[in-house]
Design a protein around this motif. Sequence first.
Motif, mmCIF file in Angstrom:
data_model
loop_
_atom_site.group_PDB
_atom_site.id
_atom_site.type_symbol
_atom_site.label_atom_id
_atom_site.label_comp_id
_atom_site.label_asym_id
_atom_site.label_seq_id
_atom_site.Cartn_x
_atom_site.Cartn_y
_atom_site.Cartn_z
ATOM 1 N N ARG A 168 107.781 72.296 14.398
ATOM 2 C CA ARG A 168 108.673 71.294 14.987
ATOM 3 C C ARG A 168 108.862 71.598 16.461
ATOM 4 O O ARG A 168 108.849 72.747 16.881
ATOM 5 C CB ARG A 168 110.044 71.306 14.308
ATOM 6 N N ALA A 169 109.047 70.524 17.221
ATOM 7 C CA ALA A 169 109.306 70.685 18.653
ATOM 8 C C ALA A 169 110.222 69.564 19.108
ATOM 9 O O ALA A 169 110.121 68.434 18.627
ATOM 10 C CB ALA A 169 108.005 70.649 19.446
ATOM 11 N N GLY A 170 111.096 69.882 20.015
ATOM 12 C CA GLY A 170 111.959 68.889 20.638
ATOM 13 C C GLY A 170 111.717 68.904 22.136
ATOM 14 O O GLY A 170 111.900 69.936 22.783
ATOM 15 N N LEU A 171 111.280 67.765 22.670
ATOM 16 C CA LEU A 171 111.000 67.663 24.095
ATOM 17 C C LEU A 171 112.023 66.760 24.770
ATOM 18 O O LEU A 171 112.448 65.753 24.194
ATOM 19 C CB LEU A 171 109.606 67.084 24.337
ATOM 20 N N ALA A 172 112.385 67.116 25.977
ATOM 21 C CA ALA A 172 113.188 66.252 26.842
ATOM 22 C C ALA A 172 112.289 65.850 28.001
ATOM 23 O O ALA A 172 111.668 66.703 28.644
ATOM 24 C CB ALA A 172 114.421 66.982 27.356
ATOM 25 N N ILE A 173 112.206 64.540 28.227
ATOM 26 C CA ILE A 173 111.357 64.009 29.288
ATOM 27 C C ILE A 173 112.246 63.154 30.176
ATOM 28 O O ILE A 173 112.861 62.200 29.696
ATOM 29 C CB ILE A 173 110.199 63.184 28.696
ATOM 30 N N ALA A 174 112.327 63.501 31.450
ATOM 31 C CA ALA A 174 113.245 62.820 32.363
ATOM 32 C C ALA A 174 112.503 62.170 33.511
ATOM 33 O O ALA A 174 111.468 62.673 33.967
ATOM 34 C CB ALA A 174 114.265 63.813 32.912
ATOM 35 N N THR A 175 113.062 61.037 33.969
ATOM 36 C CA THR A 175 112.526 60.364 35.140
ATOM 37 C C THR A 175 113.684 59.785 35.939
ATOM 38 O O THR A 175 114.757 59.527 35.399
ATOM 39 C CB THR A 175 111.516 59.254 34.754
ATOM 40 N N VAL A 176 113.462 59.575 37.214
ATOM 41 C CA VAL A 176 114.451 58.962 38.105
ATOM 42 C C VAL A 176 113.824 57.691 38.665
ATOM 43 O O VAL A 176 112.669 57.687 39.070
ATOM 44 C CB VAL A 176 114.833 59.915 39.256
ATOM 45 N N SER A 177 114.604 56.603 38.656
ATOM 46 C CA SER A 177 114.080 55.322 39.103
ATOM 47 C C SER A 177 115.185 54.517 39.773
ATOM 48 O O SER A 177 116.353 54.894 39.756
ATOM 49 C CB SER A 177 113.524 54.565 37.897
ATOM 50 N N THR A 178 114.792 53.375 40.309
ATOM 51 C CA THR A 178 115.771 52.495 40.940
ATOM 52 C C THR A 178 116.389 51.515 39.958
ATOM 53 O O THR A 178 117.420 50.921 40.253
ATOM 54 C CB THR A 178 115.118 51.699 42.084
ATOM 55 N N SER A 179 115.752 51.333 38.779
ATOM 56 C CA SER A 179 116.300 50.403 37.792
ATOM 57 C C SER A 179 116.053 50.909 36.383
ATOM 58 O O SER A 179 115.119 51.680 36.139
ATOM 59 C CB SER A 179 115.673 49.014 37.951
ATOM 60 N N GLU A 180 116.883 50.445 35.451
ATOM 61 C CA GLU A 180 116.711 50.813 34.053
ATOM 62 C C GLU A 180 115.389 50.292 33.508
ATOM 63 O O GLU A 180 114.728 50.971 32.734
ATOM 64 C CB GLU A 180 117.874 50.287 33.206
ATOM 65 N N ASN A 181 115.014 49.073 33.894
ATOM 66 C CA ASN A 181 113.765 48.487 33.401
ATOM 67 C C ASN A 181 112.562 49.331 33.799
ATOM 68 O O ASN A 181 111.669 49.576 32.987
ATOM 69 C CB ASN A 181 113.588 47.058 33.909
ATOM 70 N N GLN A 182 112.531 49.753 35.041
ATOM 71 C CA GLN A 182 111.428 50.589 35.531
ATOM 72 C C GLN A 182 111.381 51.914 34.769
ATOM 73 O O GLN A 182 110.311 52.351 34.326
ATOM 74 C CB GLN A 182 111.585 50.848 37.036
ATOM 75 N N ALA A 183 112.535 52.555 34.623
ATOM 76 C CA ALA A 183 112.592 53.836 33.915
ATOM 77 C C ALA A 183 112.195 53.663 32.454
ATOM 78 O O ALA A 183 111.473 54.495 31.896
ATOM 79 C CB ALA A 183 113.997 54.424 34.025
ATOM 80 N N ASP A 184 112.643 52.583 31.825
ATOM 81 C CA ASP A 184 112.312 52.325 30.429
ATOM 82 C C ASP A 184 110.808 52.120 30.249
ATOM 83 O O ASP A 184 110.201 52.649 29.305
ATOM 84 C CB ASP A 184 113.086 51.105 29.921
ATOM 85 N N ARG A 185 110.194 51.389 31.161
ATOM 86 C CA ARG A 185 108.737 51.187 31.098
ATOM 87 C C ARG A 185 107.991 52.514 31.254
ATOM 88 O O ARG A 185 107.008 52.775 30.558
ATOM 89 C CB ARG A 185 108.282 50.201 32.169
#
Length: 93
Positions: free
Chosen positions: A50-67
């Motif tokens: 088992r593994a748990g990963l956290a993947i983070a990004t910074v963007s100008t909008s929620e839509n961009q980050a979600d994509r």
Amino acid sequence: MVVALLSVELFLPGSGSLKDKRMVLRRLKDRLAKFNVAVAEVAHQDLWQRAGLAIATVSTSENQADRELAAVASEIERLEPGLITRTDVQFLR
């Protein structure tokens, strides 16, 4: 500014040791380097399958980050089919 966090839980049935698990995770992290994200193993470090990963990004909008995070999840599924058991996306402002 929006910070988005994708939590991914993986099941690694072929892993027989922590070394095997780390090889799979290193391969995933290396392939995810092409995205604008930071990746860290944050859960189940002592379990072989088992593994748990956290993947983070910074963007100008929620839509961009979600994509971006959807593309990351798709890439994980493409590289290692069937390993993802759970995903969760959170947005921080």
